[in-house]
Scaffold this active site. Structure first.
Site, PDB file in Angstrom:
ATOM      1  N   LYS A  28      10.729  -7.371   6.504  1.00 49.09           N
ATOM      2  CA  LYS A  28       9.156  -7.559   6.013  1.00 49.09           C
ATOM      3  C   LYS A  28       9.211  -7.764   4.635  1.00 49.09           C
ATOM      4  O   LYS A  28       9.673  -7.108   3.866  1.00 49.09           O
ATOM      5  CB  LYS A  28       8.142  -6.665   6.734  1.00 49.09           C
ATOM      6  N   TYR A 255      -1.026  -0.053 -26.650  1.00 51.89           N
ATOM      7  CA  TYR A 255      -2.439   0.457 -26.355  1.00 51.89           C
ATOM      8  C   TYR A 255      -3.177   1.520 -26.367  1.00 51.89           C
ATOM      9  O   TYR A 255      -2.395   2.403 -25.768  1.00 51.89           O
ATOM     10  CB  TYR A 255      -2.758  -0.423 -25.097  1.00 51.89           C
TER      11      TYR A 255
HETATM   12  C1  LIG Z   1       8.495  -1.106   7.808  1.00 57.82           C
HETATM   13  C2  LIG Z   1       8.730  -0.466   9.239  1.00 57.82           C
HETATM   14  C3  LIG Z   1      10.239   0.187   9.592  1.00 57.82           C
HETATM   15  C4  LIG Z   1      11.168   0.557   8.821  1.00 57.82           C
HETATM   16  O1  LIG Z   1      10.905   1.650   8.145  1.00 57.82           O
HETATM   17  P1  LIG Z   1      11.985   2.117   6.914  1.00 57.82           P
HETATM   18  O2  LIG Z   1      11.563   3.525   6.226  1.00 57.82           O
HETATM   19  O3  LIG Z   1      12.000   1.205   5.728  1.00 57.82           O
HETATM   20  O4  LIG Z   1      13.354   2.143   7.511  1.00 57.82           O
HETATM   21  C5  LIG Z   1      10.208   0.629  10.728  1.00 57.82           C
HETATM   22  N1  LIG Z   1       9.310   0.406  11.647  1.00 57.82           N
HETATM   23  C6  LIG Z   1       7.821   0.033  11.531  1.00 57.82           C
HETATM   24  C7  LIG Z   1       6.925  -0.101  12.712  1.00 57.82           C
HETATM   25  C8  LIG Z   1       7.875  -0.452  10.186  1.00 57.82           C
HETATM   26  O5  LIG Z   1       6.625  -1.042   9.701  1.00 57.82           O
END
Ligand SMILES: *Cc1c(COP(=O)(O)O)cnc(C)c1O
Length: 367
Positions: A28, A255
């Site tokens: 994702k 800044y």
């Molecule tokens: C993002 C996600 C993962 C992966 O998690 P990591 O800690 O990056 O391995 C697994 N399961 C779900 C439901 C997620 O949203």
């Protein structure tokens, strides 16, 4: 992005998992900022069992790269997105009876079947049917003629920080599995993500893991069992010195004048700022690597530039390569260290590098 390192990570993680354990590659958010097409192509070449993404648009991108690969959508769908499941042959995550009804009717209307994973909330307090009601919903799903239950899963809230709560969640989940009769034989049963695989004890109904961060070479929980898998970072973050100048002691930097030079100094202006993904929180906190040497960030990080102290790095010159995250022998700044200094987590760091930053890929495989 080092795609060869990425593939070595995959092989090492796969070797560390029990043979029957299916590998669900979580890609994702543009593959955690690494670039969906490049990462997914490598995963397809190297071989994984399933892809998982947040939404139907990410899922469609993967489907266009290859037919046949199972693709699990982790987030809930908006009703107007339901048809994409049929169009792109995707698997949905369901948490409620309403979603099951909706998808079943849609599939019937199109004389097809929709594949689903039921998510069970065992203590994350986000998606999923609350574990007390899960057995009932599981039984119900099998009565829908146009739904095919392909998986059951849960998600740990504190896999990287609280093993005892993770065990509570795991037990709640296993209790549901144990009290459900007649589960389909090919059902994927999964809970563990990168951090949770450590607490996975061997004889159990689990037959899949969902790996995100770890495959990119960042162990979320290095002290534990899978922390032993020697993964290498895939991502590194670089900029250059755009300008060098000398300033007298007591000059204010950047800044809001949050830093005042304590000595006559030589400063370097880097050509990256928060507009590129250098967190504002690194202002007066972080450091970068120039010619293998750590140089402190002075004053506020700005949108396009960051100012560092090169008084003690006299060889630094315009055009020099600067490492924000990565190796620059003999030093290294890991994504974990960078995130810690910026008071965030590596997942967010990887998602925060902006479009303006050119992605460079090394270690591609000829096919
Ligand atoms: C993002 C996600 C993962 C992966 O998690 P990591 O800690 O990056 O391995 C697994 N399961 C779900 C439901 C997620 O949203």
């Amino acid at each position: 992005m080092d795609l060869a390192a990425f593939e070595r990570n995959l092989k090492r993680i796969q070797a560390a998992l029990p043979a029957h354990m299916r590998y669900v590659a979580v890609v994702k958010a543009d593959a955690y900022g690494h670039g969906m097409p490049q990462i997914v192509r490598r995963l397809m070449q190297s071989g994984v069992d399933c892809f998982a993404v947040a939404n139907v648009s990410e899922a469609a991108d993967i489907r266009h790269m290859g037919a046949g690969w199972p693709i699990l959508v982790l987030s809930p769908l908006l009703p107007q997105e339901d048809y994409f499941l049929i169009q792109h042959d995707l698997t949905a995550t369901v948490s409620t009876l309403d979603e099951c009804e909706r998808l079943n009717s849609l599939a019937l209307a199109h004389s097809t079947i929709i594949k689903v994973h039921l998510k069970i909330d065992t203590g994350m307090g986000r998606l999923g049917v609350w574990h007390d009601s899960a057995t009932e919903l599981l039984a119900k799903i099998s009565t829908y003629p146009a739904l095919k239950l392909e998986g059951v899963y849960t998600h740990f809230s504190s896999a990287d920080s609280d093993p005892s709560f993770t065990q509570i969640q795991r037990k709640r989940f296993l209790d549901v599995i144990a009290t459900t009769t007649a589960l389909p034989p090919e059902l994927l049963i999964h809970a563990d993500n990168s951090a949770g695989i450590d607490t996975l004890s061997s004889p159990s109904p689990f037959n899949a893991v969902r790996i995100g961060l770890l495959q990119f070479g960042i162990p979320p929980y290095p002290e534990s069992a899978l922390g032993r898998v020697a993964v290498e970072p895939v991502f590194s973050f670089h900029t250059r010195i755009g300008l060098i100048k000398e300033l007298p002691a007591h000059t204010d930097i950047s800044y809001a004048r949050t830093h005042r030079l304590s000595r006559d100094s030589r400063i370097a202006i880097l050509t990256a700022g928060y507009g590129d993904g250098v967190p504002l929180k690194l202002s007066n906190q972080g450091s970068v690597l120039i010619r293998g040497q750590r140089c402190a960030i002075l004053g506020r990080v700005t949108m396009d530039q960051t100012i560092v102290d090169v008084t003690d790095c006299p060889e630094a010159k315009i055009g020099d390569h600067v490492v924000l995250i990565g190796k620059n022998a003999p030093n290294e700044i890991t994504a974990t260290e960078f995130s810690h200094t910026a008071q965030t987590i590596p997942w967010e760091t990887l998602c925060s590098v902006t479009k303006r930053v050119t992605r460079v890929y090394v270690g591609s495989r000829e096919v």
